[in-house]
Scaffold this active site. Structure first.
Site, mmCIF file in Angstrom:
data_model
loop_
_atom_site.group_PDB
_atom_site.id
_atom_site.type_symbol
_atom_site.label_atom_id
_atom_site.label_comp_id
_atom_site.label_asym_id
_atom_site.label_seq_id
_atom_site.Cartn_x
_atom_site.Cartn_y
_atom_site.Cartn_z
ATOM 1 C CB SER A 270 -0.931 -0.065 1.215
ATOM 2 O OG SER A 270 -2.031 0.775 1.081
ATOM 3 C CG ASP A 491 -6.291 -2.752 -3.942
ATOM 4 O OD1 ASP A 491 -6.908 -1.967 -3.196
ATOM 5 O OD2 ASP A 491 -5.153 -3.175 -3.678
ATOM 6 C CG HIS A 519 -5.623 -2.655 0.249
ATOM 7 N ND1 HIS A 519 -5.021 -2.158 -0.884
ATOM 8 C CD2 HIS A 519 -4.996 -2.053 1.302
ATOM 9 C CE1 HIS A 519 -4.082 -1.295 -0.531
ATOM 10 N NE2 HIS A 519 -4.042 -1.217 0.778
#
Length: 561
Positions: A270, A491, A519
């Site tokens: 991320s 995502d 995610h």
């Protein structure tokens, strides 16, 4: 390389307050990798972040570094090769000695502290103390050195992630080959944390929540952002110019040298992909085996970031809704359109009349959307269906499970999120209430369910006292070793087009596509993804170009354009 470069020097404010050596609370078990969720979680922790130590372990006198390293790596061996061009004024930082000791709250892990310049442009302006933790390699051989891990955020503690279950994410072959290392970035939890203690409640702040288009409501949210900014400027002002991603990447290079590694082996999830890409742009020749999962596109600006994220959650919601519609027990309807309208109606109802359970529980429409975002990101569709069904029947049990991360105030994640985000243009929207009002139409067209939810967040850096020092732009990292970029097609928090864009920008990028929901991709249920990542980290073997994995690890249709 045009995207990542040294910022204009900011006058050094002098040394920040000294660290508090008191150990912090033990992290909750289980790894966390969030971006949209981290953004969501900060909304509640703003109500008052607990005072946290600057380090898990107090500073210690110089001692011998770890012995388990490739031949010749004694903590200073890397200086003759990878570190030959280090400026003279920074060499003392690259030649520290780490003293590893058992972490007080996790004795099976080792912790150490290191000093870094407050301002790399003016190394004499003061120092910060950072904390690292590691899990020693399980193998008996020489191994491959250290693998630095960052779970995202920004503002998430890498140490809490690693010691709270993150080490178990990696396969036995990776754990045997590397010491797993976590470094809390500057300003985060155990590394001279940003502590604003703003006292601003999430209800007043209104970000990440559904708000009306009325200018008075937007003005109230803007005032709350200003209140937060004032609190941070008053209590952490000297630190705020120096907690950006650029400086955090430079800190990672100092740690790389102190670990005795000529190249940085790294896995970032991320926001951690943005941090890793920043490192690659600054130090391409020092990149080792790097995996970036759930990628952030460094060319976007803060406005596009939030617009793309709103669109990403809409795609995720429609995927969930299609699955729900095919189930006999779907609580909201029998078509995606009907389910979307039912969510809107339920949200509006809870906005008008919050769902109460006992004297302490009150669930508003804002809370409902926060729970939905959490369920889509995880992804945990079974729990999300139960939460929606419970909301219709007056039961908040499942909703509270989804909301639990958003109410966690055990770290400084909220303050750190804003302090770090607002220094990078891709993460730092600075819109006024009038500009948000004008943007609502575009956001609602992109995401009928989440457009207002994310449009309001465009004001988050509008009053921040420090302008962004890291511009938006391409990161090419010429000459870097191969960088594996993972993108999940649905995502919601880091949309798939961002992974495609980053992989294309990097001179040595290789895209691995995961055709799935949720995610990030690694350790999410696909043996295809996990095997590809493990082979690269342990053996240096990249997946073939164009590889697409699925939940069932079988060939899938080409990814979307």
């Amino acid at each position: 390389m045009t995207a990542v470069q040294d910022p204009d020097p900011t006058p050094g404010p002098g040394s920040p307050p000294g660290p508090d050596p008191t150990p912090g609370p033990e992290p909750a078990p289980g790894p966390r990798r969030t971006r949209g969720g981290r953004r969501r979680r900060t909304l509640s922790v703003l109500a008052g972040c607990a005072l946290l130590p600057a380090a898990l372990y107090p500073a210690a006198p110089a001692a011998a570094p770890s012995a388990a390293r490739p031949a010749g790596a004694d903590g200073t061996a890397a200086h003759s090769a990878a570190d030959a061009g280090i400026p003279a004024e920074l060499r003392r930082y690259y030649r520290q000695r780490l003293q590893w000791e058992p972490c007080p709250s996790r004795p099976s892990y080792q912790c150490a502290t290191l000093d870094v310049p407050l301002d790399y442009a003016r190394p004499r302006a003061g120092e910060l103390q950072l904390t690292a933790a590691r899990k020693k390699a399980t193998g008996n051989g020489a191994g491959l050195g250290s693998l630095l891990v960052n779970p995202g955020g920004p503002g998430a503690s890498a140490i809490d992630y690693l010691t709270g279950g993150g080490a178990d994410v990696f396969s036995p072959s990776v754990r045997a080959s590397y010491d797993l290392v976590a470094l809390d970035p500057r300003g985060v939890q155990y590394s001279t944390p940003v502590l604003c203690e703003s006292g601003t409640s999430s209800a007043t702040l209104g970000t990440g929540r559904r708000v009306s288009a009325e200018s008075t409501r937007l003005a109230a949210s803007d005032a709350a952002y200003e209140q937060l900014t004032d609190a941070c400027a008053q209590r952490a002002g000297k630190l705020l110019p120096h907690v950006g991603t650029l400086d955090a990447a430079r800190d990672m290079d100092v740690l790389r040298a102190l670990l005795g590694d000529e190249r940085l082996h790294y896995v970032g999830f991320s926001y951690g992909t943005y941090l890793g890409a920043t490192y690659a742009g600054l130090f391409p020749s020092r990149v080792g085996r790097m995996v970036l999962d759930g990628a952030v596109d460094p060319t976007i600006d803060g406005y596009q970031d939030f617009l793309d994220t709103a669109r990403g959650f809409q795609v995720a919601w429609e995927s969930f809704a299609a699955d729900c519609a095919a189930r006999a027990d779907c609580p909201l309807g029998r078509s995606t359109g009907q389910i979307g309208r039912a969510l809107d109606a339920l949200r509006d109802r809870l906005d008008s009349t919050p769902l109460r359970q006992g004297k302490d529980i009150s669930i508003t429409g804002d809370d409902l959307l926060t729970a939905v975002v959490a369920g889509l990101e995880a992804p945990n569709w079974q729990l999300l269906r139960a939460a929606l069904q419970g909301a219709l029947k007056g039961d908040t049990t499942a909703l509270q499970q989804l909301l639990a991360p958003a109410t966690d105030t055990s770290s400084n994640a909220g303050d750190a999120f804003f302090a770090i985000s607002c220094l990078s243009e891709p993460l730092a929207p600075r819109s006024t209430p009038a500009q948000v009002q004008a943007a609502l139409g575009q956001f609602l067209r992109a995401s009928p369910q989440f457009g207002k939810f994310y449009a309001t967040q465009l004001m988050q850096c509008s009053h921040w006292p420090v302008r962004p020092v890291q511009p938006s732009g391409r990161v090419t990292a010429p000459g870097a070793a191969p960088i594996l970029v993972l993108g999940t097609t649905r995502d919601p928090a880091t949309p798939y087009p961002w992974a495609k864009a980053l992989a294309a920008q990097l001179s040595s990028g290789r895209l691995l596509t995961y055709d799935a929901d949720g995610h990030t991709a690694y350790h999410r249920g696909s043996a295809c993804v996990d095997d590809a990542v493990d082979r690269y980290l342990a053996q240096g073997r990249l997946p073939a170009p164009g590889t697409v994995c699925t939940d069932q690890a079988r060939p899938a249709a080409p990814p979307p354009e």
